[in-house]
Design a protein around this motif. Structure first.
Motif, PDB file in Angstrom:
ATOM      1  N   CYS A  16       0.858  -1.183   0.000  1.00 29.54           N
ATOM      2  CA  CYS A  16       0.000   0.000   0.000  1.00 29.54           C
ATOM      3  C   CYS A  16       0.894   1.233   0.000  1.00 29.54           C
ATOM      4  O   CYS A  16       1.215   1.756   1.060  1.00 29.54           O
ATOM      5  CB  CYS A  16      -0.910   0.024   1.223  1.00 29.54           C
ATOM      6  SG  CYS A  16      -1.921  -1.441   1.417  1.00 29.54           S
ATOM      7  N   CYS A  46      -0.427   4.418   1.722  1.00 31.11           N
ATOM      8  CA  CYS A  46      -0.841   4.224   3.110  1.00 31.11           C
ATOM      9  C   CYS A  46       0.319   4.578   4.036  1.00 31.11           C
ATOM     10  O   CYS A  46       1.447   4.157   3.804  1.00 31.11           O
ATOM     11  CB  CYS A  46      -1.230   2.767   3.312  1.00 31.11           C
ATOM     12  SG  CYS A  46      -1.709   2.330   4.966  1.00 31.11           S
ATOM     13  N   GLY A  81       2.053   1.538   5.145  1.00 31.22           N
ATOM     14  CA  GLY A  81       2.170   0.653   3.992  1.00 31.22           C
ATOM     15  C   GLY A  81       3.164  -0.469   4.143  1.00 31.22           C
ATOM     16  O   GLY A  81       2.960  -1.548   3.630  1.00 31.22           O
ATOM     17  N   CYS A 120      -6.801   1.381   3.857  1.00 35.73           N
ATOM     18  CA  CYS A 120      -6.471   1.150   2.453  1.00 35.73           C
ATOM     19  C   CYS A 120      -7.048  -0.172   1.956  1.00 35.73           C
ATOM     20  O   CYS A 120      -7.020  -0.440   0.779  1.00 35.73           O
ATOM     21  CB  CYS A 120      -4.958   1.190   2.244  1.00 35.73           C
ATOM     22  SG  CYS A 120      -4.076  -0.073   3.148  1.00 35.73           S
ATOM     23  N   HIS A 121      -7.549  -0.971   2.824  1.00 35.34           N
ATOM     24  CA  HIS A 121      -8.165  -2.239   2.446  1.00 35.34           C
ATOM     25  C   HIS A 121      -9.651  -2.175   2.778  1.00 35.34           C
ATOM     26  O   HIS A 121     -10.058  -1.523   3.720  1.00 35.34           O
ATOM     27  CB  HIS A 121      -7.555  -3.414   3.223  1.00 35.34           C
ATOM     28  CG  HIS A 121      -6.081  -3.540   3.036  1.00 35.34           C
ATOM     29  ND1 HIS A 121      -5.519  -4.064   1.914  1.00 35.34           N
ATOM     30  CD2 HIS A 121      -5.045  -3.172   3.833  1.00 35.34           C
ATOM     31  CE1 HIS A 121      -4.220  -4.044   2.017  1.00 35.34           C
ATOM     32  NE2 HIS A 121      -3.894  -3.500   3.178  1.00 35.34           N
TER      33      HIS A 121
END
Length: 73
Positions: A36, A39, A42, A65-66
Protein backbone atom coordinates in the motif's frame (compact mmCIF):
# COMPACT_ATOMS: atom_id res chain seq x y z
CA UNK A 1 13.47 31.00 -30.59
CA UNK A 2 11.07 32.92 -28.47
CA UNK A 3 10.73 33.15 -24.72
CA UNK A 4 7.46 31.24 -24.92
CA UNK A 5 9.25 28.28 -26.51
CA UNK A 6 11.87 28.17 -23.78
CA UNK A 7 9.25 28.49 -21.04
CA UNK A 8 7.31 25.58 -22.52
CA UNK A 9 10.50 23.55 -22.81
CA UNK A 10 11.45 24.18 -19.18
CA UNK A 11 7.96 23.38 -17.87
CA UNK A 12 7.85 20.21 -20.00
CA UNK A 13 11.23 19.14 -18.66
CA UNK A 14 10.11 19.69 -15.07
CA UNK A 15 6.98 17.60 -15.67
CA UNK A 16 9.04 14.77 -17.20
CA UNK A 17 11.44 14.80 -14.23
CA UNK A 18 8.58 14.75 -11.69
CA UNK A 19 6.82 11.85 -13.44
CA UNK A 20 10.12 9.95 -13.62
CA UNK A 21 10.76 10.47 -9.91
CA UNK A 22 7.23 9.29 -9.08
CA UNK A 23 7.73 6.14 -11.14
CA UNK A 24 11.10 5.52 -9.50
CA UNK A 25 9.48 5.83 -6.04
CA UNK A 26 6.72 3.37 -6.98
CA UNK A 27 9.17 0.84 -8.45
CA UNK A 28 11.47 1.01 -5.41
CA UNK A 29 8.52 0.67 -3.01
CA UNK A 30 7.19 -2.38 -4.84
CA UNK A 31 10.65 -4.00 -4.80
CA UNK A 32 10.78 -3.49 -1.03
CA UNK A 33 7.47 -5.36 -0.73
CA UNK A 34 5.31 -2.40 0.27
CA UNK A 35 1.80 -3.22 -0.92
CA UNK A 36 0.00 0.00 0.00
CA UNK A 37 2.25 2.78 -1.25
CA UNK A 38 -0.13 5.60 -0.36
CA UNK A 39 -0.84 4.22 3.11
CA UNK A 40 1.14 5.68 6.02
CA UNK A 41 1.50 2.16 7.42
CA UNK A 42 2.17 0.65 3.99
CA UNK A 43 5.24 -1.29 4.97
CA UNK A 44 3.28 -3.14 7.63
CA UNK A 45 0.16 -3.77 5.52
CA UNK A 46 1.82 -6.71 3.82
CA UNK A 47 1.90 -8.73 7.04
CA UNK A 48 -0.71 -7.31 9.39
CA UNK A 49 -3.77 -8.95 7.84
CA UNK A 50 -2.20 -12.39 7.80
CA UNK A 51 -1.06 -12.34 11.42
CA UNK A 52 -4.51 -11.94 12.97
CA UNK A 53 -4.02 -8.37 14.19
CA UNK A 54 -7.00 -6.00 14.19
CA UNK A 55 -5.61 -3.69 11.51
CA UNK A 56 -2.44 -2.32 10.05
CA UNK A 57 0.00 -1.60 12.82
CA UNK A 58 -2.29 -3.33 15.32
CA UNK A 59 -4.74 -0.43 15.44
CA UNK A 60 -8.42 -1.23 15.72
CA UNK A 61 -9.34 1.01 12.79
CA UNK A 62 -6.70 -0.22 10.39
CA UNK A 63 -5.11 1.92 7.76
CA UNK A 64 -8.22 2.27 5.63
CA UNK A 65 -6.47 1.15 2.45
CA UNK A 66 -8.17 -2.24 2.45
CA UNK A 67 -11.86 -2.99 2.33
CA UNK A 68 -13.56 -4.92 5.09
CA UNK A 69 -11.80 -8.26 5.26
CA UNK A 70 -13.91 -11.18 6.34
CA UNK A 71 -12.43 -13.65 8.77
CA UNK A 72 -13.71 -17.17 8.80
CA UNK A 73 -14.34 -18.78 12.19
Amino acid sequence: MTASFWADLIVGGIVVVLVGLALLYIIRSKKKGIKCIGCPEGSRCASCHCSGEAGCGGSAGGCGCHGEEKTQP
